[in-house]
Design an enzyme around this catalytic site. Structure first.
Site, short mmCIF file in Angstrom:
data_model
loop_
_atom_site.label_atom_id
_atom_site.label_comp_id
_atom_site.label_asym_id
_atom_site.label_seq_id
_atom_site.Cartn_x
_atom_site.Cartn_y
_atom_site.Cartn_z
N TYR A 1 -0.87 13.55 -5.57
CA TYR A 1 -0.96 13.70 -4.11
C TYR A 1 -1.35 15.15 -3.77
CZ TYR A 1 0.48 13.27 0.81
OH TYR A 1 0.50 13.23 2.19
N GLY B 1 1.63 4.88 10.58
CA GLY B 1 2.55 5.53 11.52
C GLY B 1 1.88 6.66 12.30
N ARG C 1 -6.91 -1.75 6.71
CA ARG C 1 -7.08 -2.95 5.87
C ARG C 1 -6.38 -4.18 6.45
NH1 ARG C 1 -5.29 -0.93 0.03
NH2 ARG C 1 -3.60 -0.19 1.34
N ASN C 2 -5.46 -3.93 7.39
CA ASN C 2 -4.65 -5.04 7.88
C ASN C 2 -5.22 -5.56 9.21
OD1 ASN C 2 -2.60 -6.50 9.25
ND2 ASN C 2 -1.06 -5.54 7.91
N THR D 1 7.28 7.65 8.56
CA THR D 1 6.33 6.52 8.49
C THR D 1 6.58 5.76 7.19
OG1 THR D 1 4.58 7.56 7.20
CG2 THR D 1 4.56 8.00 9.58
#
Ligand SMILES: NC(=O)c1ccc[n+]([C@@H]2O[C@H](COP(=O)([O-])OP(=O)(O)OC[C@H]3O[C@@H](n4cnc5c(N)ncnc54)[C@H](OP(=O)(O)O)[C@@H]3O)[C@@H](O)[C@H]2O)c1
Length: 262
Positions: free
Chosen positions: A147, A14, A35-36, A181
Site C-alpha cells: 500500500y 466511503g 464495480r458495484n 470506511t
C-alpha cells in the site's frame, strides 16, 4: 460551473460517495465509476438524472478507454478524481503475488492510465486531476509495504506531473489519514484504537477535499499529528524509524496471526 464534468473513481466507497455528494452540491456533473452496479445506480438516483455511471474494473485496460470515451461523449472531463483504492494490511512475507499486483494496479497504474487517457480532454478544459493518496504515501508503515509503495508512487507521480503540466492542467495530491470506511477491516480498527490513532468521518474528508479543489495548492494532507509526522519523515526519517519500531510489537500482535505466518 453547471456544465463542468467530474470523473470520479471509487464513487461507491466511503470517501468517494462523500466527495460525490459535495461535488454534485457544488454544481458539477458526475461520471461515477465503480464495480458495484446497484450502488452506483442508487447513488446516481440520489444525485439526480444529469449524472451518469459506469461499471468498470480499473485493472482492465478496456475500462480506461470506456471511461475516456464516455467522458468525451458527456462533453469532456474538467476534473478527474482518482479515488478508487484498496488496502490489505499483511506482513510482506505472506502477501500473495496476485495481491501485490492487484494493489499496485488499482492504486497506482490505473490513476496513471486514466490521467493519460483523459489528458487531452483535461488540457482542452484547462482542468484538474486530484489523486487520492494517503498519510501512508509519505510514511512507510509496517504491514503496509505494498500500500505504501503504491501511495508513495502516486505522490511522486502527482508531484512530477503537477510541475510538468504547470499552466495547462492542475495536478493535486490529497492525503487523508485513517477514515471510517469499509477499506478498514476489524483488525485495522482495533489496532488504531490500541495505538490511539484518530479516525475521520468521510464527510469531513470530503470537506477537506473540496478545500484543496477550491485552492491553488498542489497538495493537502488531513489530520494532525499525521501531517506533521509525514513532513518529519521527509526530513528526519531516523526519528520516525524509532517511533514506529517502538510500536512494532503492538502492530505484529494484530497482524502476525496463525494464518498469516503459515
Ligand atoms: N479509509 C481510509 O482509512 C483511507 C485513508 C487514507 C487514504 N484512503 C484512500 O481513499 C480512497 C478511497 O478509499 P475509501 O476509504 O473510501 O475505501 P472504500 O470505501 O473501500 O472504497 C474503495 C472504492 O474503490 C473502488 N474499487 C476498488 N477496487 C476497484 C477496482 N478494481 N476497479 C474499480 N473500482 C475499484 C471500490 O468500488 P467497489 O466497491 O465497487 O469495488 C470503492 O468504490 C482510496 O484511494 C484509499 O486508499 C483511505
Amino acid at each position: 460551473m453547471n456544465k463542468k464534468l467530474a470523473v470520479l473513481t471509487g464513487a461507491t466507497g466511503g470517501i468517494g460517495s462523500a466527495i460525490a455528494q459535495q461535488l454534485a452540491k457544488a454544481g458539477w456533473t458526475l461520471l461515477l465509476v465503480g464495480r458495484n452496479e446497484s450502488m452506483l445506480s442508487a447513488l446516481r438516483d440520489e444525485l439526480g438524472p444529469k449524472h451518469q455511471f459506469l461499471v468498470e474494473d480499473l485493472r482492465d485496460e478496456k475500462a480506461i478507454l470506456a471511461i475516456a470515451s464516455c467522458a468525451q461523449q458527456m462533453g469532456g472531463a474538467d476534473l478527474l478524481v482518482n479515488n478508487a483504492g484498496v488496502n490489505q494490511m499483511l506482513p510482506f512475507e505472506h502477501t500473495p503475488t496476485d495481491t501485490i499486483e492487484s494493489q499496485i494496479s488499482i492504486n497506482l497504474i490505473a490513476p496513471m492510465r486514466l490521467t493519460h487517457s483523459l489528458l487531452s480532454q483535461l488540457k482542452q478544459q484547462r482542468g484538474t486531476v486530484v489523486n487520492v493518496g494517503s498519510a501512508f504515501g509519505a510514511i512507510g508503515y509496517p504491514m503496509q509495504s505494498i500500500y505504501c509503495a503504491s501511495k508513495f508512487g502516486l505522490r511522486g507521480f502527482s508531484e512530477a506531473l503537477s510541475r510538468e503540466l504547470d499552466g495547462e492542467v492542475q495536478v493535486k495530491y490529497f492525503a487523508p489519514r485513517a477514515t471510517d470506511t469499509s477499506i478498514n477491516g476489524d483488525r485495522i480498527r482495533q489496532l488504531n484504537s490500541a495505538l490511539g490513532n484518530a479516525m475521520d468521518k468521510p464527510q469531513y474528508v470530503a470537506d477537506e477535499f473540496m478545500k484543496l479543489l477550491g485552492s491553488t495548492s498542489r497538495r493537502r494532507a488531513v489530520g494532525f499529528p499525521e501531517k506533521l509526522f509525514a513532513r518529519l519523515n521527509g526530513v528526519f526519517p531516523e526519528l520516525v524509524d524509532s517511533a514506529l519500531i517502538k510500536q512494532l510489537k503492538v502492530i505484529k500482535a494484530y497482524f502476525v496471526t496463525k494464518e498469516t505466518s503459515l
